[in-house]
Design a protein around this motif. Structure first.
Motif, PDB file in Angstrom:
ATOM      1  N   ALA A 466       7.698  30.246 -26.604  1.00  0.00           N
ATOM      2  CA  ALA A 466       8.828  31.066 -26.769  1.00  0.00           C
ATOM      3  C   ALA A 466       8.792  32.348 -25.756  1.00  0.00           C
ATOM      4  O   ALA A 466       9.538  32.737 -25.163  1.00  0.00           O
ATOM      5  CB  ALA A 466       8.914  31.352 -28.231  1.00  0.00           C
ATOM      6  N   THR A 467       7.353  32.789 -25.803  1.00  0.00           N
ATOM      7  CA  THR A 467       7.222  33.953 -24.914  1.00  0.00           C
ATOM      8  C   THR A 467       7.225  33.610 -23.501  1.00  0.00           C
ATOM      9  O   THR A 467       8.004  34.175 -22.564  1.00  0.00           O
ATOM     10  CB  THR A 467       6.003  34.645 -25.300  1.00  0.00           C
ATOM     11  N   ALA A 468       6.677  32.480 -23.253  1.00  0.00           N
ATOM     12  CA  ALA A 468       6.664  32.060 -21.514  1.00  0.00           C
ATOM     13  C   ALA A 468       8.317  31.645 -21.067  1.00  0.00           C
ATOM     14  O   ALA A 468       8.512  31.962 -20.250  1.00  0.00           O
ATOM     15  CB  ALA A 468       5.881  30.735 -21.692  1.00  0.00           C
ATOM     16  N   ALA A 469       9.048  31.174 -22.310  1.00  0.00           N
ATOM     17  CA  ALA A 469      10.468  30.698 -22.157  1.00  0.00           C
ATOM     18  C   ALA A 469      11.123  32.073 -21.656  1.00  0.00           C
ATOM     19  O   ALA A 469      12.176  32.176 -21.050  1.00  0.00           O
ATOM     20  CB  ALA A 469      11.180  30.007 -23.397  1.00  0.00           C
ATOM     21  N   ALA A 470      10.672  33.274 -22.313  1.00  0.00           N
ATOM     22  CA  ALA A 470      11.587  34.524 -22.269  1.00  0.00           C
ATOM     23  C   ALA A 470      10.923  35.073 -20.853  1.00  0.00           C
ATOM     24  O   ALA A 470      11.805  36.099 -20.202  1.00  0.00           O
ATOM     25  CB  ALA A 470      11.077  35.510 -23.326  1.00  0.00           C
ATOM     26  N   MET A 471      10.081  34.719 -20.097  1.00  0.00           N
ATOM     27  CA  MET A 471       9.526  35.214 -19.030  1.00  0.00           C
ATOM     28  C   MET A 471      10.076  34.534 -17.628  1.00  0.00           C
ATOM     29  O   MET A 471       9.592  33.673 -17.443  1.00  0.00           O
ATOM     30  CB  MET A 471       7.987  35.464 -18.931  1.00  0.00           C
ATOM     31  N   PRO A 490      19.230  31.953 -11.033  1.00  0.00           N
ATOM     32  CA  PRO A 490      18.091  32.038 -12.140  1.00  0.00           C
ATOM     33  C   PRO A 490      16.882  31.289 -11.451  1.00  0.00           C
ATOM     34  O   PRO A 490      17.084  30.125 -11.028  1.00  0.00           O
ATOM     35  CB  PRO A 490      18.569  31.202 -13.539  1.00  0.00           C
ATOM     36  N   GLN A 491      15.952  31.794 -11.785  1.00  0.00           N
ATOM     37  CA  GLN A 491      14.583  31.173 -11.682  1.00  0.00           C
ATOM     38  C   GLN A 491      13.625  31.225 -12.858  1.00  0.00           C
ATOM     39  O   GLN A 491      13.717  31.960 -13.806  1.00  0.00           O
ATOM     40  CB  GLN A 491      13.743  31.919 -10.662  1.00  0.00           C
ATOM     41  N   GLU A 492      12.753  29.893 -12.825  1.00  0.00           N
ATOM     42  CA  GLU A 492      12.031  29.548 -13.957  1.00  0.00           C
ATOM     43  C   GLU A 492      10.945  30.489 -14.178  1.00  0.00           C
ATOM     44  O   GLU A 492      10.592  30.842 -15.518  1.00  0.00           O
ATOM     45  CB  GLU A 492      11.450  28.299 -13.735  1.00  0.00           C
ATOM     46  N   THR A 493      10.343  31.237 -13.333  1.00  0.00           N
ATOM     47  CA  THR A 493       9.331  32.177 -13.393  1.00  0.00           C
ATOM     48  C   THR A 493       9.684  33.523 -12.800  1.00  0.00           C
ATOM     49  O   THR A 493      10.534  33.510 -11.962  1.00  0.00           O
ATOM     50  CB  THR A 493       8.033  31.749 -12.859  1.00  0.00           C
ATOM     51  N   LYS A 567      -2.067  32.208 -17.037  1.00  0.00           N
ATOM     52  CA  LYS A 567      -1.247  31.108 -17.510  1.00  0.00           C
ATOM     53  C   LYS A 567      -0.816  31.055 -18.908  1.00  0.00           C
ATOM     54  O   LYS A 567       0.013  30.373 -19.361  1.00  0.00           O
ATOM     55  CB  LYS A 567      -2.299  30.012 -17.457  1.00  0.00           C
ATOM     56  N   LEU A 568      -1.013  32.375 -19.486  1.00  0.00           N
ATOM     57  CA  LEU A 568      -0.654  32.444 -21.034  1.00  0.00           C
ATOM     58  C   LEU A 568       0.803  32.518 -21.149  1.00  0.00           C
ATOM     59  O   LEU A 568       1.352  31.946 -22.302  1.00  0.00           O
ATOM     60  CB  LEU A 568      -1.354  33.754 -21.657  1.00  0.00           C
ATOM     61  N   VAL A 569       1.536  33.326 -20.244  1.00  0.00           N
ATOM     62  CA  VAL A 569       2.794  33.277 -20.309  1.00  0.00           C
ATOM     63  C   VAL A 569       3.843  32.884 -19.171  1.00  0.00           C
ATOM     64  O   VAL A 569       4.789  33.497 -19.046  1.00  0.00           O
ATOM     65  CB  VAL A 569       3.372  35.012 -20.803  1.00  0.00           C
TER      66      VAL A 569
END
Length: 700
Positions: A466-471, A490-493, A567-569
């Motif tokens: 969920a945190t990664a999805a928010a970044m 919009p961009q994925e990262t 790689k965590l988020v």
């Protein structure tokens, strides 16, 4: 005619006040050539003095960009992040790589002409916040200028790469570094330094392009209040600080943006955060704006004399540097022509200021969700700060947006006079800020005064996902006149590359996930892409030789997001494959097959340690070690992942590395001045625990 008159005026101004400067260059890259921004060349970091990063070339355009192919590529000899914008003059492409190395290539064929390695000591890495990066060179006369990570300014012969002169520009023994590209203004090489996370005092300095002699130095924060200041502007600034701030330097470093405007004959530059971040440890006797940190400052290039300033984030406590690119333009606002500067700093507001006076014209959000401030005063531009954002006063963690990575970081934006839009690489990266009541100044690593462990993530895949999805990130086309977003991709990262706008109705940008793309400048429609195999941080540039237009970009993942977030988020992360890629219409070049990712299995020793030891280890790791080895002990692709360390099960070897500096030649210096052996053992025990937690999750 107008350009010739401006060029003549610029040359006459060389006889200005201040220390004498060598005669202007009459061959090679001259003041007049930089001023004219010749159509087929790229002579300065942002192409023109105004840093617009707009090319008038149209041979590659929205009608034929789909035919763009790889003309040539060059593998680089550094496995770190690549952030440089190449320059091109007289058929030669000049660029820098990580560790401040310089390369010169035949711009048409890619043949290497020469290379230069300043041999930066690898242990310098501990004094650099965000990887061993370098953003490029400057050209003047027949010389190439580069600032090195260990603080030197070096002049090289443009034909051979041989050193002409070399000067140490940072104070001897300081924690400063140089990551930015120098700028040339009227025979002066302008350069600042990085280091506002350490105990440093920011400045911008000018050096004679011919001799390397220092001509002036403009400090951005005051010195000891009990002693005379360097000028009236610092006497005024002293009143905005309190306590013994000068003992910790104050920060305010000038690590990137430097813009010259011939029309006003002013140099504009941005300054970094105050140091430490936490105001409780620098304004110890009460609140103050901490001038001239997180500001734009205007000075005279001949003498370094102060003219005006505008502080974007007073008393900055969130690392909202104002070092992002400053762009000069002529806009029609309210039916009247205005000569302005435009700025999209970390804090999330897009500023338009009068170039001559610094008068606030407008400030509108260029991202959604800003919560550190409720908005800007429409007359003064001063932020209405959210009381909850003052974490040192509430003593409660604050989940702030933007975070320290910034709504827009150093990655350059571009401006197209044809569309009237600014193309900004934006980030959606919130961050937890928390006061650390136990903080004490140390000797090694970041000195922030905050407790970053409040933002650690639990060993829970759902929370991490969920945190990664928010970044995320986005490419934003912003209208500086209306203060609105015209279109957004919009961009994925986050932390995608800088942008290039062209008269061919194109915007070029690389992504963190390894695509190099072209968009229609008016609509944002994607028209072309190329798989670059590695993340792209740098901004592209373009040039023309023998009637053919080329587009060049540096490729190589790294930088702040890799070393801090790891790689965590990040939903996906690319390996580092550092290259220079050059494209032209009809080319058919290909890249070698990318190596497959090798997934390492976690195999840590059994967990041990008391709760007290683990708590000590967590806090120490998070506030110091995570800067390089990743949040929650999950590293990125550049630095070692300590969960896999061969020393994890060997306390003696761990002490030799972390305490004694056994691997300092690899960049891992000893921390004996910062941590006791007991604290270092606590860090090991906590990393062992983290490795075991992730092994249970099936992570690697």
């Amino acid at each position: 005619m107008r350009l010739r008159l401006l060029a003549a005026a610029a040359l006459l101004a060389l006889a200005g006040c201040g220390k004498s400067v060598s005669p202007p260059a009459t061959e090679g890259v001259t003041d007049a050539k930089i001023l004219a921004a010749a159509e087929g060349e790229w002579l300065s970091y942002g192409r023109d003095y105004g840093e617009q990063r707009f090319s008038t070339l149209t041979a590659i355009n929205d009608g034929n960009v789909s035919q763009l192919g790889l003309a040539w590529s060059a593998d680089l000899d550094t496995a770190r992040g690549q952030e440089a914008t190449p320059l091109m003059h007289d058929g030669v492409l000049y660029t820098t790589t990580a560790w401040s190395m310089v390369k010169a290539y035949d711009a048409k064929t890619g043949a290497l002409k020469w290379s230069y390695d300043p041999q930066v000591p690898r242990e310098k890495l501990v004094e650099v916040c965000c990887d061993a990066v370098n953003r490029g060179v400057a050209l003047y006369g027949n010389k190439v200028y580069v600032g090195t990570l260990d603080g030197h300014l070096v002049a090289l012969d443009a034909k051979t790469g041989k050193v002409v002169w070399k000067k140490l520009t940072i104070p001897e023994g300081s924690h400063m570094a140089i990551t930015g590209a120098p700028r040339i203004v009227k025979g002066r090489v302008l350069i600042g330094s990085a280091g506002a996370e350490y105990f440093t005092r920011g400045y911008l300095a000018a050096f004679d392009a011919e001799t390397g002699n220092e001509l002036w130095r403009f400090h951005t924060v005051p010195g000891d209040p009990s002693k005379p200041q360097d000028g009236k502007y610092l006497e005024a600034a002293v009143k905005t600080w309190s306590g013994d701030f000068w003992k910790r330097g104050g920060g305010g470093t000038v690590w990137d943006s430097i813009t010259y405007d011939p029309k006003t004959d002013l140099v504009f530059f941005g300054t970094a955060n105050a140091e430490p971040w936490n105001p409780a440890y620098r304004n110890t006797d009460g609140a103050g704006d901490s001038l001239y940190t997180a500001s734009i400052v205007a000075i005279k290039p001949d003498t370094g004399e102060y003219v005006w300033h505008f502080q974007e984030t007073p008393e900055d406590r969130w690392d909202f540097d104002s070092n992002q690119q400053i762009t000069v333009a002529d806009l029609t606002i309210g039916g009247k022509p205005r000569h302005v500067i435009m700025h999209a700093p970390k804090n999330g507001f897009f500023y338009v200021l009068d170039a001559a006076t610094g008068e606030f014209i407008s400030g509108k959000p260029f991202v959604e969700g800003i919560n550190w401030a409720k908005g800007l005063d429409p007359k003064t531009g001063k932020p209405d700060v959210n009381p909850e954002a003052k974490y040192e006063l509430t003593n409660k963690p604050f989940l702030g947006f933007p975070g320290a990575v910034g709504a827009h970081s150093w990655t350059p934006m571009s401006y197209s006079p044809k569309t009237g839009l600014v193309y900004i690489p934006t980030n959606n990266t919130p961050q937890v800020y928390a006061h650390d009541p136990e903080w004490k100044p140390g000797t090694t690593g970041f000195q922030l005064g905050i407790d970053a462990s409040a933002g650690n993530l639990p060993p829970d895949q759902a929370v991490r996902q969920a945190t990664a999805a928010a970044m995320t990130g986005a490419l934003v086309a912003f209208d500086p006149v209306t203060g609105t977003i015209k279109w957004k991709v919009p961009q994925e990262t986050p932390t995608n590359g800088g942008t290039l706008a062209t008269a061919g109705n194109l915007v070029f940008q690389g992504t963190a996930l390894g695509e190099f793309r072209a968009y229609a400048a008016d609509t944002g429609k994607q028209l072309w892409s190329f798989p670059a195999q590695s993340g792209i941080l740098a901004a592209p540039m373009t040039y023309m030789i023998d009637g053919e237009q080329y587009v060049a970009v540096m490729v190589g993942w790294g930088g702040v997001w890799d070393v801090s977030a790891g790689k965590l988020v990040t939903k996906r992360i690319t390996p580092n494959i550092s290259r220079l890629l050059v494209f032209k219409l009809g080319a058919k070049g290909t890249l070698p097959t990318a190596p497959e990712e090798v997934k390492r299995v976690l195999d840590p020793p059994p967990p041990s340690g008391t709760p007290q030891q683990l708590a000590i280890g967590m806090k120490a790791y998070t506030n110091s070690c995570s800067v390089c080895h990743g949040s929650t002990a999950v590293a990125g692709v550049l630095n070692p992942d300590l969960r896999h360390s061969v020393a994890l099960g060997n306390p003696k070897l761990w002490q030799e590395i972390v305490h004694d500096g056994l691997l300092k030649q690899n960049g891992m210096v000893g921390w004996k001045g910062q941590f006791t052996p007991e604290q270092i053992e606590a860090i090991r025990l906590w990393v062992v625990m983290r490795a075991n937690e992730d092994k249970k999750l099936g992570a690697h």
